[in-house]
Scaffold this active site. Structure first.
Site, PDB file in Angstrom:
ATOM      1  CB  SER A 284      -7.807  -0.284   1.182  1.00  0.00           C
ATOM      2  OG  SER A 284      -6.734   0.475   0.681  1.00  0.00           O
TER       3      SER A 284
ATOM      4  CD  GLU B 272      -4.506  -4.978   2.964  1.00  0.00           C
ATOM      5  OE1 GLU B 272      -3.877  -5.136   1.897  1.00  0.00           O
ATOM      6  OE2 GLU B 272      -5.185  -3.966   3.195  1.00  0.00           O
TER       7      GLU B 272
ATOM      8  CG  HIS C 213      -5.066  -3.724  -1.729  1.00  0.00           C
ATOM      9  ND1 HIS C 213      -4.743  -3.655  -0.387  1.00  0.00           N
ATOM     10  CD2 HIS C 213      -5.607  -2.512  -2.048  1.00  0.00           C
ATOM     11  CE1 HIS C 213      -5.071  -2.455   0.082  1.00  0.00           C
ATOM     12  NE2 HIS C 213      -5.589  -1.758  -0.905  1.00  0.00           N
TER      13      HIS C 213
END
Length: 350
Positions: free
Chosen positions: A144, A250, A320
């Site tokens: 992230s 992502e 995630h």
């Protein structure tokens, strides 16, 4: 109110410093083509240092991460800074950067696990001691927002860093399996296989659908992470050169039009179309129902990526999501989009 005043003072001070001669760790001009450095592999009994380089972490979430690591056979360590709270950050920019720098410099710490993501890593990149990091290589892992930390450290030092679970998501057997395979076993070649999706919630959710975008096989150096953070690095000294790279991406909770915008920005850039392959993980919370005024996530991805003619697939087990495999940035890998197969072609640790 005092925190707000301090925050505004820090912003004012930061603006003033741009008028002064640039000094310090982050402003040092470093080569962008550093030799690859592989960190020492981890083993049971090693000490893992936890840091929160972005958002604040709740004490109970930190404790859960500590318990998970100890159950895996590691010792743990963290400073008082990890449980600070400075607005939405875990601490000030200076304190968060200091935590990262001291973890690398501390000879008692064998590896570094980011406790969580959120936002904040881009704010500390110019405060990192890249010379010290280069001279004290060790495993750094997270995903992230940690994308910024991983890519900047790799670009500035050549240290292989790892896109994988953070402390708050490590309590998953699949994630632990690849954590151990990549960071502890350190074999010359490793096959990475997608998690088996058994939960009905996953099976009926189009965000978890696995599909080929463009068939083909390729090989290249792994680079990427969160799409949002990859885009945030554009125009900075830490921007990624995608030429001949095997790019993995992502994201989470981004509407299709925002995914569209970010992919378009990459495509319009000078190097993204020169990538060898594109691997997209699960973009959780990014789909919308098809209607006359909206595209689905899949439609956006096919529209943007397929015309590049680069081997590509969607739905790999990272992002995630509960099941998150570990990807070493800077390591050569082979990708078969038809079979959604990924293989590391060299050890990521020494």
């Amino acid at each position: 109110m005092s925190k707000r005043r301090n925050f505004l003072k820090s912003v004012t001070a930061l603006g003033a410093t741009t008028l002064l001669p640039q000094t310090g760790w982050g402003n040092e001009q470093l080569s962008t083509s550093n030799p690859i450095i592989k960190p020492k592999k981890l083993k049971k009994g090693d000490t893992i240092g936890l840091v929160a380089p972005g958002y604040a972490i709740k004490p109970e979430v930190l404790q859960k991460a500590l318990d998970t690591l100890e159950e895996m056979g590691f010792k743990t360590y963290h400073t008082h800074r990890i449980l600070g709270n400075y607005g939405y950050f875990s601490n000030t920019d200076e304190e968060r950067a200091m935590d990262v720098n001291q973890m690398f410099a501390n000879p008692e710490v064998d590896g570094i696990l980011c406790a969580r993501g959120g936002y904040g890593c881009t704010r500390i990149l110019d405060r990192l001691d890249y010379n010290s990091i280069r001279n004290n290589p060790k495993v750094l892992i997270g995903f992230s927002d940690i994308t910024a930390l991983i890519q900047a450290i790799y670009k500035e030092t050549g240290l292989v860093c790892f896109h994988g679970p953070v402390g708050s998501t490590l309590d998953d057997s699949y994630s632990q399996k690849y954590f151990k395979k990549i960071l502890m076993k350190g074999k010359d070649a490793q096959s990475i296989k997608n998690a088996k999706l058994k939960d009905p919630e996953f099976l009926k959710n189009p965000e978890y659908e696995r599909y080929v975008i463009t068939p083909g096989s390729c090989q290249g150096e792994l680079a990427g992470g969160s799409l949002t953070l990859v885009n945030a690095l554009i125009g900075t000294p830490h921007e990624i050169d995608f030429t001949d790279k095997l790019v993995f991406l992502e994201d989470v909770e981004e509407a299709p039009y925002r995914i569209d915008r970010m992919l378009t920005q990459l495509i319009e850039g000078p190097t993204f179309s020169k990538a060898k392959g594109i691997i997209i993980g699960v973009c959780k919370g990014c789909d919308r129902e098809k209607n006359d005024t909206n595209f689905t996530l899949k439609e956006v991805i096919m529209d943007r990526i397929a015309p590049l003619g680069i081997p590509a697939a969607y739905g790999m087990s990272f992002g995630h999501v509960p099941h998150n495999f570990t990807l070493p940035v800077g390591i050569q890998a082979a990708f078969n989009a038809n079979e959604m197969g990924l293989e590391l072609l060299e050890a990521a640790v020494s």
